[in-house]
Scaffold this motif. Structure first.
Motif, mmCIF file in Angstrom:
data_model
loop_
_atom_site.group_PDB
_atom_site.id
_atom_site.type_symbol
_atom_site.label_atom_id
_atom_site.label_comp_id
_atom_site.label_asym_id
_atom_site.label_seq_id
_atom_site.Cartn_x
_atom_site.Cartn_y
_atom_site.Cartn_z
ATOM 1 N N GLU A 14 37.183 7.092 -36.789
ATOM 2 C CA GLU A 14 35.989 7.151 -35.953
ATOM 3 C C GLU A 14 36.060 6.617 -34.704
ATOM 4 O O GLU A 14 34.856 6.259 -33.956
ATOM 5 C CB GLU A 14 34.828 6.744 -36.617
ATOM 6 N N GLN A 30 29.873 15.978 -37.068
ATOM 7 C CA GLN A 30 31.231 14.844 -36.750
ATOM 8 C C GLN A 30 32.741 15.764 -36.707
ATOM 9 O O GLN A 30 33.549 15.703 -35.705
ATOM 10 C CB GLN A 30 31.314 13.731 -37.730
ATOM 11 N N PHE A 71 35.242 15.767 -33.761
ATOM 12 C CA PHE A 71 36.664 15.351 -33.871
ATOM 13 C C PHE A 71 37.505 16.343 -33.385
ATOM 14 O O PHE A 71 38.444 15.946 -32.904
ATOM 15 C CB PHE A 71 36.818 14.770 -35.308
ATOM 16 N N ILE A 93 33.010 6.551 -32.177
ATOM 17 C CA ILE A 93 32.499 7.891 -31.943
ATOM 18 C C ILE A 93 31.335 8.058 -32.695
ATOM 19 O O ILE A 93 31.248 8.690 -33.672
ATOM 20 C CB ILE A 93 33.683 9.017 -32.263
ATOM 21 N N ARG A 140 42.561 9.999 -30.761
ATOM 22 C CA ARG A 140 41.589 9.492 -31.731
ATOM 23 C C ARG A 140 42.051 9.201 -33.141
ATOM 24 O O ARG A 140 43.333 9.610 -33.358
ATOM 25 C CB ARG A 140 40.580 10.720 -32.050
ATOM 26 N N ASP A 194 40.476 16.041 -30.395
ATOM 27 C CA ASP A 194 41.768 16.116 -31.073
ATOM 28 C C ASP A 194 42.633 17.147 -29.982
ATOM 29 O O ASP A 194 43.889 17.285 -29.980
ATOM 30 C CB ASP A 194 42.062 16.375 -32.495
#
Lengths: 220, 220
Positions: free
Chosen positions: B59, B24, B28, B158, B56, B32
């Motif tokens: 989540e 995760q 992420f 996500i 984002r 980003d």
């Protein structure tokens, strides 16, 4: 006068259509600026969108990869796809939050890919390398028979395609012109870093300057 | 230990699966780093793939646009989509043509978007601006009621997502190590240009340095 592509139901832009263009030369220039495109396809169950390196030769867009690639195997079924190619040129900073935007260009190509003949593959792989690294092909070890046999090269005609773009300064409302904030364009471009990670310093065919010129050609 | 996302039939990478990751935190971070994502959807007749600005929060991945946007109207039907988000980090220049590559990361998110409540829109638009231009929101003219009413904000969880990436040096075959050619990584990054196109010089809230730091955070 540059050639115009025919508009079809798939390429007809309805919202902000003043940002749409079917001019072949503009579409080609936007494609040539990009390193990757995203190929969207439906495998019968799900939609997938996969980025892959692209290059253009004449009126065709080329991609390549391993024979084992799911994407390339699917493209060989003649499936209809949409290829999305976009470039960001800057943040548009307005006086009001609402009028912030991005300067960009974005091409959608619709259609189906076709496979490139075995005997033509090496020629196209050379064109791909020479597009980004002019002069490099003569110095590298060329692909051998096994490597070429393991590679699939495909192309799609750039005939059903549309460009959408934004350029220029922010467009603020008249009543916001006294807002005490900086407004303008913050240009962005994909640029070669200054620190090459060199693993072989004894040879002289350094592609840096030519390649940077190639990358910057469309951005500055 | 960072959370792992569940692998599903849609997110299972089969080729070069050593390049796939379901971590995760890594997913992420790749999201980003990107300014736009490409949303692929099927409108019942054709596949489309449309780039749009993304950000984002926790989540969820957010997008926004005009109520009139075909893309956003289609997403409100609950349609399944694939969102492709990718970043290029450099050209990988090997001694053999075959081993040339690109260092990159690429995320695919699968699922459906949901609409953000009217009362939450302004909060999310602020988060979007603050992500790229920390501190700017307080200086711009905020969205009024009509502007907010004309804007649709949507988000997708996500949760069903996969990262594919390549990093590091070229991997040449042993027999090519004496090829007389430069090999290494030519780093690429999206960078703020040096020449701002200023249209309002009398105000002082210039976001340049902070924004560049934000852009460079993930690239250098």
């Amino acid at each position: 006068m540059s050639k115009k592509l025919f508009m079809t139901p798939r390429t007809q832009v309805k919202r902000l259509k003043e940002r749409a263009d079917y001019d072949q030369a503009l579409i080609f220039a936007a494609i040539d600026e990009a390193i990757v495109g995203v190929i969207a396809f439906h495998d019968g169950i799900n939609i997938h969108a996969i980025p892959t390196a692209i290059w253009r030769e004449g009126e065709y867009l080329y991609v390549h990869g391993s024979n084992g690639s799911r994407l390339l195997k699917h493209l060989q079924t003649g499936a209809q796809v949409c290829v999305s190619i976009s470039n960001i040129h800057g943040f548009v900073l307005a006086r009001s939050a609402f009028h912030h935007s991005i300067n960009y260009n974005a091409v959608c190509i619709y259609g189906a890919f076709e496979i490139v003949a075995e005997s033509d593959k090496e020629h196209h792989m050379k064109n791909f390398m020479e597009h980004w690294m002019p002069g490099r092909w003569q110095h590298v070890r060329k692909p051998n028979k096994n490597e070429l046999a393991a590679t699939t090269v495909m192309r799609i005609a750039i005939t059903e395609a549309v460009l959408k773009s934004r350029q220029g300064l922010p467009k603020d409302d008249v009543e916001d012109m006294d807002q005490p904030v900086w407004a303008g364009i913050m240009p962005l471009h994909l640029q070669l870093g200054t620190e090459l990670q060199v693993i072989e310093q004894s040879h002289t065919h350094l592609p840096g300057k030519k390649m940077n010129a190639q990358l910057r050609k469309f951005h500055l």
